[in-house]
Design an enzyme around this catalytic site. Structure first.
Site, PDB file in Angstrom:
ATOM      1  N   GLY A  46     -11.606 -24.928   2.099  1.00  0.00           N
ATOM      2  CA  GLY A  46     -12.762 -23.101   1.633  1.00  0.00           C
ATOM      3  C   GLY A  46     -14.419 -23.659   1.684  1.00  0.00           C
ATOM      4  O   GLY A  46     -15.042 -24.747   2.033  1.00  0.00           O
ATOM      5  N   GLN A  51     -23.731 -22.760   1.249  1.00  0.00           N
ATOM      6  CA  GLN A  51     -23.947 -24.538   1.449  1.00  0.00           C
ATOM      7  C   GLN A  51     -23.784 -25.416   2.954  1.00  0.00           C
ATOM      8  O   GLN A  51     -24.071 -25.980   2.536  1.00  0.00           O
ATOM      9  CB  GLN A  51     -21.703 -24.688   1.504  1.00  0.00           C
ATOM     10  CG  GLN A  51     -21.256 -24.597   0.024  1.00  0.00           C
ATOM     11  CD  GLN A  51     -19.636 -24.844  -0.210  1.00  0.00           C
ATOM     12  OE1 GLN A  51     -18.872 -24.176   0.405  1.00  0.00           O
ATOM     13  NE2 GLN A  51     -19.486 -26.375  -0.306  1.00  0.00           N
ATOM     14  N   CYS A  94     -15.041 -30.590  -3.970  1.00  0.00           N
ATOM     15  CA  CYS A  94     -16.557 -29.036  -3.050  1.00  0.00           C
ATOM     16  C   CYS A  94     -16.748 -30.257  -1.641  1.00  0.00           C
ATOM     17  O   CYS A  94     -17.424 -31.251  -2.724  1.00  0.00           O
ATOM     18  CB  CYS A  94     -17.225 -29.270  -3.971  1.00  0.00           C
ATOM     19  SG  CYS A  94     -18.513 -27.531  -3.263  1.00  0.00           S
ATOM     20  N   LEU A  95     -16.783 -29.663  -1.461  1.00  0.00           N
ATOM     21  CA  LEU A  95     -17.740 -29.793   0.069  1.00  0.00           C
ATOM     22  C   LEU A  95     -18.946 -30.176  -0.122  1.00  0.00           C
ATOM     23  O   LEU A  95     -19.529 -31.637   0.827  1.00  0.00           O
ATOM     24  CB  LEU A  95     -17.346 -29.416   1.358  1.00  0.00           C
ATOM     25  CG  LEU A  95     -16.199 -29.310   2.294  1.00  0.00           C
ATOM     26  CD1 LEU A  95     -16.286 -28.486   3.960  1.00  0.00           C
ATOM     27  CD2 LEU A  95     -15.631 -30.644   2.811  1.00  0.00           C
ATOM     28  N   HIS A 136     -13.446 -20.316  -6.730  1.00  0.00           N
ATOM     29  CA  HIS A 136     -14.493 -21.381  -6.102  1.00  0.00           C
ATOM     30  C   HIS A 136     -15.022 -20.259  -5.538  1.00  0.00           C
ATOM     31  O   HIS A 136     -16.424 -21.071  -5.422  1.00  0.00           O
ATOM     32  CB  HIS A 136     -13.544 -22.115  -6.308  1.00  0.00           C
ATOM     33  CG  HIS A 136     -14.130 -23.765  -5.689  1.00  0.00           C
ATOM     34  ND1 HIS A 136     -14.371 -25.040  -6.096  1.00  0.00           N
ATOM     35  CD2 HIS A 136     -15.345 -23.546  -4.599  1.00  0.00           C
ATOM     36  CE1 HIS A 136     -15.172 -25.521  -5.299  1.00  0.00           C
ATOM     37  NE2 HIS A 136     -15.791 -24.923  -4.357  1.00  0.00           N
ATOM     38  N   GLU A 137     -15.057 -19.645  -4.445  1.00  0.00           N
ATOM     39  CA  GLU A 137     -15.742 -19.478  -2.922  1.00  0.00           C
ATOM     40  C   GLU A 137     -17.527 -18.337  -3.861  1.00  0.00           C
ATOM     41  O   GLU A 137     -18.157 -18.707  -3.583  1.00  0.00           O
ATOM     42  CB  GLU A 137     -15.507 -19.425  -1.492  1.00  0.00           C
ATOM     43  CG  GLU A 137     -14.654 -21.107  -1.475  1.00  0.00           C
ATOM     44  CD  GLU A 137     -15.126 -21.910  -0.968  1.00  0.00           C
ATOM     45  OE1 GLU A 137     -16.173 -21.845  -0.705  1.00  0.00           O
ATOM     46  OE2 GLU A 137     -14.679 -23.082  -1.434  1.00  0.00           O
ATOM     47  N   HIS A 140     -19.597 -19.780  -5.523  1.00  0.00           N
ATOM     48  CA  HIS A 140     -21.505 -19.997  -4.740  1.00  0.00           C
ATOM     49  C   HIS A 140     -21.544 -19.398  -4.003  1.00  0.00           C
ATOM     50  O   HIS A 140     -22.876 -19.163  -4.301  1.00  0.00           O
ATOM     51  CB  HIS A 140     -20.462 -20.317  -2.797  1.00  0.00           C
ATOM     52  CG  HIS A 140     -19.723 -22.480  -3.332  1.00  0.00           C
ATOM     53  ND1 HIS A 140     -21.127 -22.974  -4.143  1.00  0.00           N
ATOM     54  CD2 HIS A 140     -18.912 -22.730  -3.177  1.00  0.00           C
ATOM     55  CE1 HIS A 140     -20.252 -24.803  -3.489  1.00  0.00           C
ATOM     56  NE2 HIS A 140     -18.861 -24.528  -3.900  1.00  0.00           N
TER      57      HIS A 140
HETATM   58 NI    NI Z   1     -17.000 -24.989  -3.198  1.00  0.00          NI
END
Ligand code: NI
Length: 172
Positions: A46, A51, A94-95, A136-137, A140
């Site tokens: 995701g 991000q 998470c990236l 989660h997204e 963000h």
């Molecule tokens: Ni993330």
């Protein structure tokens, strides 16, 4: 398509709140394509626009990619409209927090409304990993990362590690 640089924590840009888009234009579709490519290149499941430094409420996801498949999903202006009382725990990563993982408790099932890639209004019932990932997204888009859900002690340990890694990378 373009691979976009991903912002890593700690970074004040990850705390910014994204704004809804008025309509899904060709420019937005191209950007969603770039986001997806960026996510695949980093082997994530995701990615939110925040991000990559873009403050629009845009998310791409592909939970099938974990098992080697491809099932891309696009969410524009996603919004949780219902959540179950029953909760679930997932080991999240998470990236934007590379190499860091923690157990996060979230509602097990959510209903999410959003616009799809073609700008059509949609609603899905998400369960298990799909539910965790979309929550989660959406976090963000609201300036929240998964470590904001864990104890301050654990959060501080993770953020200290990431800070140190950034310092080392900058010194290279
Ligand atoms: Ni993330």
């Amino acid at each position: 398509m373009t691979i976009l640089p991903i912002i890593t924590a700690p970074d004040p840009r990850l705390k910014l709140i994204a704004k809804p888009v008025a309509a899904v234009t060709d420019e937005i579709r191209r950007f969603l394509d770039d986001m997806l490519e960026t996510m695949y290149a980093s082997e994530g499941i995701g990615l939110a626009a925040v991000q990559v430094g873009d403050l629009r409420r845009l998310v791409v996801m592909d939970i099938a990619q974990r098992d080697g498949g491809r099932e891309p999903r696009y969410f524009v202006n996603p919004e949780v409209v219902w959540q179950s009382e029953e909760e679930n725990v997932y080991l999240e990563g998470c990236l934007s927090l590379p190499g860091q993982f923690a157990d996060v408790v979230r509602p097990k099932t959510v209903k999410v409304k959003y616009l799809d890639y073609d700008g059509k209004p949609q609603q899905i019932d998400a369960d298990e990993l799909l539910a965790t990932c979309i929550q989660h997204e959406i976090d963000h888009l609201n300036g929240v990362v998964f470590v904001d859900h864990i104890s301050q002690v654990k959060r501080d340990i993770i953020l200290r590690k990431l800070k140190k890694e950034k310092r080392l990378a900058a010194a290279d």
